[in-house]
Design a protein around this motif. Structure first.
Motif, PDB file in Angstrom:
ATOM      1  N   GLY A 137      13.575  86.602 -89.687  1.00 18.23           N
ATOM      2  CA  GLY A 137      13.983  86.968 -91.035  1.00 18.23           C
ATOM      3  C   GLY A 137      13.051  86.395 -92.086  1.00 18.23           C
ATOM      4  O   GLY A 137      12.701  87.072 -93.062  1.00 18.23           O
ATOM      5  N   ALA A 138      12.633  85.148 -91.895  1.00 19.46           N
ATOM      6  CA  ALA A 138      11.687  84.531 -92.825  1.00 19.46           C
ATOM      7  C   ALA A 138      10.364  85.268 -92.833  1.00 19.46           C
ATOM      8  O   ALA A 138       9.708  85.405 -93.877  1.00 19.46           O
ATOM      9  CB  ALA A 138      11.477  83.062 -92.453  1.00 19.46           C
ATOM     10  N   LEU A 139       9.954  85.767 -91.669  1.00 19.86           N
ATOM     11  CA  LEU A 139       8.726  86.546 -91.584  1.00 19.86           C
ATOM     12  C   LEU A 139       8.830  87.826 -92.404  1.00 19.86           C
ATOM     13  O   LEU A 139       7.923  88.166 -93.171  1.00 19.86           O
ATOM     14  CB  LEU A 139       8.430  86.880 -90.122  1.00 19.86           C
ATOM     15  CG  LEU A 139       7.166  87.706 -89.841  1.00 19.86           C
ATOM     16  CD1 LEU A 139       5.924  86.898 -90.158  1.00 19.86           C
ATOM     17  CD2 LEU A 139       7.143  88.167 -88.389  1.00 19.86           C
ATOM     18  N   LEU A 140       9.951  88.539 -92.271  1.00 18.70           N
ATOM     19  CA  LEU A 140      10.137  89.790 -93.001  1.00 18.70           C
ATOM     20  C   LEU A 140      10.232  89.567 -94.508  1.00 18.70           C
ATOM     21  O   LEU A 140       9.653  90.318 -95.298  1.00 18.70           O
ATOM     22  CB  LEU A 140      11.408  90.489 -92.510  1.00 18.70           C
ATOM     23  CG  LEU A 140      11.376  91.122 -91.117  1.00 18.70           C
ATOM     24  CD1 LEU A 140      12.756  91.622 -90.734  1.00 18.70           C
ATOM     25  CD2 LEU A 140      10.365  92.253 -91.087  1.00 18.70           C
ATOM     26  N   VAL A 141      10.971  88.530 -94.891  1.00 19.86           N
ATOM     27  CA  VAL A 141      11.253  88.325 -96.308  1.00 19.86           C
ATOM     28  C   VAL A 141      10.104  87.628 -97.026  1.00 19.86           C
ATOM     29  O   VAL A 141       9.734  88.015 -98.137  1.00 19.86           O
ATOM     30  CB  VAL A 141      12.555  87.525 -96.495  1.00 19.86           C
ATOM     31  CG1 VAL A 141      12.775  87.156 -97.959  1.00 19.86           C
ATOM     32  CG2 VAL A 141      13.741  88.328 -95.966  1.00 19.86           C
ATOM     33  N   PHE A 142       9.533  86.609 -96.397  1.00 17.44           N
ATOM     34  CA  PHE A 142       8.593  85.765 -97.145  1.00 17.44           C
ATOM     35  C   PHE A 142       7.188  85.719 -96.563  1.00 17.44           C
ATOM     36  O   PHE A 142       6.226  86.066 -97.237  1.00 17.44           O
ATOM     37  CB  PHE A 142       9.149  84.348 -97.256  1.00 17.44           C
ATOM     38  CG  PHE A 142       8.405  83.495 -98.233  1.00 17.44           C
ATOM     39  CD1 PHE A 142       8.575  83.667 -99.597  1.00 17.44           C
ATOM     40  CD2 PHE A 142       7.514  82.528 -97.797  1.00 17.44           C
ATOM     41  CE1 PHE A 142       7.869  82.898-100.495  1.00 17.44           C
ATOM     42  CE2 PHE A 142       6.806  81.745 -98.685  1.00 17.44           C
ATOM     43  CZ  PHE A 142       6.991  81.930-100.049  1.00 17.44           C
TER      44      PHE A 142
END
Length: 254
Positions: free
Chosen positions: A168-173
């Motif tokens: 999720g961190a990869l997708l968002v940030f």
């Protein structure tokens, strides 16, 4: 390049977010009509280019859709959007790590969106003055972005554990932020990365907020659909993960 019949048609196209600028040839010579609210960077590049085309003659620059007077270069808009992405990501991760139960996590995600919308519009519009549209529409745009970003992190985290939070961190940030072009324009990034960034939460969120803040919602359809998709998928994953854990507990308790 598109040819339009007159300056009025060019201005309408600018307000509809279909173009960044238009070269207008009239009785007074060459003029440049821009929408710097869509991208101050592109507007500056066009102004530089038209200055060269003028061959030493003054060229009139008409701001059809300007940025705010408090943020003429758009730096405040880009800088103000970054904390929204970081706090949304953090909220989604914390809900997975600290809160048990699907329903409690859903309530937390909805509260994150509502709080982000309220605080975001207060800071960006009321305090910093970097956006200048309808307060309610701006708050809704910020809230939808925060819900989408936090929900996809929480959903992946609930389903996959810590690796899901990392995804999720990869997708968002980690991937989404540099490809978002919030401070420039998707067309200025190498393709297809610029286009891909608009299908990630930060890119869609930045585009949506610009649309409602400066263009009366023009061009908002796709980013709304993208963010709504992330929000729905994230919330659904939270529910699915909760059901799986509940079923596993029931089976182990027999």
């Amino acid at each position: 390049m598109t040819t339009l019949p007159d300056a009025e048609a060019a201005d309408r196209t600018l307000r509809d977010r279909e173009i960044y600028g238009a070269f207008v040839i009239g009785t007074d010579g060459l003029a440049l009509h821009t929408a710097s609210a869509a991208s101050p960077t592109v507007a500056a590049l066009l102004a530089e280019a038209v200055g060269q085309l003028g061959e030493g003659h003054p060229v009139t620059v008409v701001e059809v859709v300007p940025t705010t007077t408090d943020d003429p270069r758009g730096a405040g808009f880009a800088a103000g959007f970054l904390p929204l992405a970081m706090t949304s990501l953090l909220a989604g991760a914390l809900l997975v790590l600290l809160v048990a139960g699907g329903l409690a996590r859903l309530v937390g995600l909805v509260a994150t969106g509502l709080l982000a919308g309220l605080v975001g519009v207060t800071v960006l519009h009321g305090w910093l003055g970097v956006i200048a549209g309808d307060w309610l529409a701006e708050g809704a745009a910020i809230g939808l972005f925060a819900l989408a970003a936090s929900a996809i992190v929480a959903g992946l985290g609930a389903l996959l554990g810590r690796p899901g939070i990392g995804l999720g961190a990869l997708l968002v940030f980690l991937l989404g932020n540099p490809l978002s072009a919030v401070g420039a324009a998707p067309e200025l990034l190498p393709q297809p990365w610029g286009a891909l960034g608009q299908w990630l939460p930060v890119g869609a969120g930045g585009t949506l907020l610009r649309s409602v803040a400066f263009f009366d919602g023009a061009g908002a359809g796709r980013p709304i659909a993208v963010l709504a998709g992330y929000a729905v998928v994230g919330l659904a994953l939270v529910l699915v993960a909760s059901r799986m854990h509940r079923d596993a507990s029931t089976t182990n308790g027999r």
